[in-house]
Design an enzyme around this catalytic site. Sequence first.
Site, short mmCIF file in Angstrom:
data_model
loop_
_atom_site.label_atom_id
_atom_site.label_comp_id
_atom_site.label_asym_id
_atom_site.label_seq_id
_atom_site.Cartn_x
_atom_site.Cartn_y
_atom_site.Cartn_z
N LYS A 39 -7.15 3.31 -3.19
CA LYS A 39 -7.55 3.34 -1.79
C LYS A 39 -7.78 4.78 -1.38
O LYS A 39 -7.07 5.68 -1.82
CB LYS A 39 -6.44 2.68 -0.97
CG LYS A 39 -6.61 2.68 0.53
CD LYS A 39 -5.44 1.93 1.17
CE LYS A 39 -5.41 2.08 2.68
NZ LYS A 39 -4.24 1.37 3.29
N LYS A 90 -10.42 0.16 -2.16
CA LYS A 90 -10.30 -0.04 -0.71
C LYS A 90 -10.63 1.26 0.02
O LYS A 90 -9.82 2.18 0.07
CB LYS A 90 -8.89 -0.50 -0.34
CG LYS A 90 -8.68 -0.72 1.16
CD LYS A 90 -7.28 -1.23 1.45
CE LYS A 90 -7.01 -1.31 2.94
NZ LYS A 90 -5.65 -1.83 3.25
N ASP A 110 0.86 -1.18 0.00
CA ASP A 110 0.00 0.00 0.00
C ASP A 110 0.90 1.23 0.00
O ASP A 110 1.57 1.52 1.00
CB ASP A 110 -0.90 0.03 1.24
CG ASP A 110 -1.98 -1.05 1.23
OD1 ASP A 110 -1.72 -2.13 0.68
OD2 ASP A 110 -3.05 -0.81 1.80
#
Length: 265
Positions: free
Chosen positions: A179, A215, A116
Site C-alpha cells: 500500500k 492499494k 494494514d
Amino acid sequence: MNIDSVRKEIEAILNRPLPFPEKEICARLLGFVDLTTLEGTDTRQRVRELCGKALRYRTGGVCVYPYYAGLTASLLKGSGIRTACVVGGFPASQIPLELKLAEARYVLEQGADEMDMVLAQGAFLEGDHRRAGEEIKAMKAVCGEKHLKVILETGALQDLDLVEAAAWLAIENGADFIKTSTGKTAVSATLEAYYVMLQVIKAYYQQSGRRIGVKPAGGISSVEAVLPYFRLLYAVLGEAWLSPDLFRIGASRLADGLAKEADLV
C-alpha cells in the site's frame, strides 16, 4: 531508477484509450474501495454511517482504528465486505514489536478480516532492513490466512530506488498487499511510486507465480484522481488483478463520486 523515465512510461500508458467505458470502470471501482475513517474524532456513529454506505455501494471493505474493529465486523457480518484495521502503531509505526503484535491479535479477536500495518520506516531508512522485514514476518505469522497489507509510506522515501527496495522487502517477508500511504503525511500516493510498486509486483509474479495485491491510498478523493491508478494497474498487471482480493483503493470521499458517474445514485 530514473524518475524522468518512469514519468514517460506513465504518460504513454495514460495516453492510451480507456480499456472500458468510463461508466463501467466507475461501477467496478466501487467494489475495490476501502471506505476509511482514521481520525481522532471518529465516533461509533461515524463508523455506523460508513458501514451503511459500504453496504449500499457494495465496496471492498471498511478500514477503521482497532477500537472500532468489533463494531465494524458486526455491522458488515455476512455481507462479504471486509473489515480492515490499521495496526502496529499506525501511522508512525514507532512502538515495540510486542505491542504491534498485541494490536494485531486484538483486531483479529474482534473479527477483523485484514490488517494494514506500516513498514518500520525508521529501521528501513537507517538501513536496518532485517528488523523491518522481521516485523512484517512476525505480523504475518499472527495474521495467518487473513490479508496483511504493508504500507510503505512512499511519500517519506527519498527516491524511487527506496520505493522499489521497500516493495521487495514487504513482499518477500509475507505481505499480501503493498500500500502506498497512510494519508497522514505531506506527500501521499503518487503515480510514480505506485507504478514502481506495480512493476515489483509484476516481477515477483513472474518469478514466483504468486499474486500480490496493491492499494493506492492517500489523497485519492475524486473520479479524475483515481482513473490513472486504474489505468496503470490494468496496463501493468491486467484483468487478473481486477478483484478485491488484489486491488483496493483507500478513500473516504471517493465512493459518492464513483456512484454518481456510474449512475448508481
